[in-house]
Design an enzyme around this catalytic site. Sequence first.
Site, PDB file in Angstrom:
ATOM      1  CG  ASP A 137      -1.788   1.175   1.369  1.00 30.74           C
ATOM      2  OD1 ASP A 137      -2.440   1.546   0.368  1.00 30.74           O
ATOM      3  OD2 ASP A 137      -1.815   1.766   2.464  1.00 30.74           O
ATOM      4  CG  ASP A 172      -1.971   7.566   0.337  1.00 33.39           C
ATOM      5  OD1 ASP A 172      -1.497   8.699   0.347  1.00 33.39           O
ATOM      6  OD2 ASP A 172      -2.380   6.992  -0.695  1.00 33.39           O
ATOM      7  CG  ASP A 204      -2.331   1.954   6.387  1.00 35.76           C
ATOM      8  OD1 ASP A 204      -2.371   1.629   5.194  1.00 35.76           O
ATOM      9  OD2 ASP A 204      -2.922   2.944   6.844  1.00 35.76           O
TER      10      ASP A 204
END
Length: 226
Positions: A21, A23, A181
């Site tokens: 990922d 961001d 995240d």
Amino acid sequence: MRTPAKLDQWFEGWPELVCIDLDGTLVDSVPDLAQAIDYALVNAGAETAGEDRVRTWVGFGAAKLIEQAMQWADVSSDLMEQCYRDFLLHYRDNLTAKTTLYPNAIQLLKTFKRAGVPMALVTNKPSVFIRPILTHFEISDYFSWLIGGDTLEEKKPSPMPLLHCCEALDAEPQNCLMIGDSITDHQAAKEAGFKSMLLTYGYHQGVDLPSLGADFIADDFTELFT
């Protein structure tokens, strides 16, 4: 190159593919995203949301982000097109003004590259913004695929982006890893049959990470290799 114990336990060697990922995982982009959100809200006659509040909204894509901001500010949905345009234009011109790489992100990428592991950047961010950010931080060459939220018919938490890269390699999903995240990353990994690693410092959307049942939760990338 010796395989780290955690990866050897999961894959009996290095993974066939790692999807990562952007961001909240590789970069902290909230400072620039928040300024773009606030610019759009002010143009719509609303008050600013601020960085801390925007941090709780990131992860579902740009359209959802501006929708959440408008709902919070009680801005009429009739202004969605205007707000979305203002947000995108401001963000385009300030992609990396305050965005920073997280600690040891480069080390993570270098380690997988040295081991010959293919990597894919899989984010819900509009694809037009991806390469400029990666180029700014000089990390675009690490990735074989750059998958944005509008690249395919579906985005995370759909498993489609992960399986798209997996199928391109003819890799087995159970031999692949997703590093992210948030719940969107974990759900995509789970549905795709990937192992999942979640970072505690990212954008969790108010979700308790341990409750998700990820394969590994870490405070830092280096924990994967110890």
